[in-house]
Write a protein that holds these residues in place. Structure first.
Motif, PDB file in Angstrom:
ATOM      1  N   MET A  74       0.829  -1.208   0.000  1.00 22.80           N
ATOM      2  CA  MET A  74       0.000   0.000   0.000  1.00 22.80           C
ATOM      3  C   MET A  74       0.862   1.255   0.000  1.00 22.80           C
ATOM      4  O   MET A  74       0.538   2.237  -0.663  1.00 22.80           O
ATOM      5  N   TYR A  75       1.962   1.216   0.738  1.00 24.89           N
ATOM      6  CA  TYR A  75       2.862   2.362   0.815  1.00 24.89           C
ATOM      7  C   TYR A  75       3.500   2.662  -0.537  1.00 24.89           C
ATOM      8  O   TYR A  75       3.571   3.822  -0.947  1.00 24.89           O
ATOM      9  N   VAL A  76       3.950   1.642  -1.225  1.00 30.18           N
ATOM     10  CA  VAL A  76       4.593   1.851  -2.530  1.00 30.18           C
ATOM     11  C   VAL A  76       3.593   2.414  -3.529  1.00 30.18           C
ATOM     12  O   VAL A  76       3.908   3.350  -4.274  1.00 30.18           O
ATOM     13  N   ILE A  77       2.388   1.888  -3.549  1.00 30.92           N
ATOM     14  CA  ILE A  77       1.362   2.405  -4.459  1.00 30.92           C
ATOM     15  C   ILE A  77       1.050   3.862  -4.148  1.00 30.92           C
ATOM     16  O   ILE A  77       0.961   4.707  -5.055  1.00 30.92           O
ATOM     17  N   LEU A  78       0.900   4.186  -2.881  1.00 28.94           N
ATOM     18  CA  LEU A  78       0.604   5.564  -2.485  1.00 28.94           C
ATOM     19  C   LEU A  78       1.750   6.506  -2.811  1.00 28.94           C
ATOM     20  O   LEU A  78       1.537   7.609  -3.311  1.00 28.94           O
ATOM     21  N   LEU A  79       2.980   6.071  -2.570  1.00 29.07           N
ATOM     22  CA  LEU A  79       4.137   6.910  -2.837  1.00 29.07           C
ATOM     23  C   LEU A  79       4.313   7.174  -4.329  1.00 29.07           C
ATOM     24  O   LEU A  79       4.566   8.313  -4.741  1.00 29.07           O
TER      25      LEU A  79
END
Length: 118
Positions: A74-79
């Motif tokens: 989720m963090y990579v997608i958001l970033l």
């Protein structure tokens, strides 16, 4: 060529300076250890039995397992969406493309910035 590439990376860092990328990075980095700490704090007896020998090693394994499976995708997608959204929101893709640098330099500089924040 290297000088242009370094300049592109500096430009990307300046663009992300006032975005949510840094805050997202800090919050995602603190979320899992804080949730593990709160779990150990509120369920002290079961956690004491589980972590009796090698407390820090087991705690770090627990935190990494949760980070790896839950938060990291989720963090990579958001970033990535925050980094790319900077030009899309300000409608400056045309200005990025008319600069005297190749598409490869543009996208590699974004890729390096994303890897720095990850």
């Amino acid at each position: 060529m290297i000088k242009i590439f370094i300049t592109a990376i500096k430009a990307e860092l300046l663009k992300t300076k006032r975005s949510a990328a840094l805050w997202v990075t800090m919050i995602a980095g603190l979320f899992v250890p804080m949730s593990g700490f709160l779990l150990c704090l509120y369920r002290a007896k079961p956690m004491e039995i589980k972590y009796r020998s090698g407390y820090w090693t087991e705690f770090l394994k627990y935190c990494w397992f949760n980070m790896d499976n839950i938060i990291l995708p989720m963090y990579v997608i958001l970033l990535v969406s925050v980094i790319v959204q900077i030009e899309h929101r300000n409608q400056t893709w045309k200005q990025v493309y008319i600069m005297p640098r190749s598409f490869l330099t543009t996208f590699l500089s974004k890729f390096i910035i994303i890897n720095i924040y990850c």
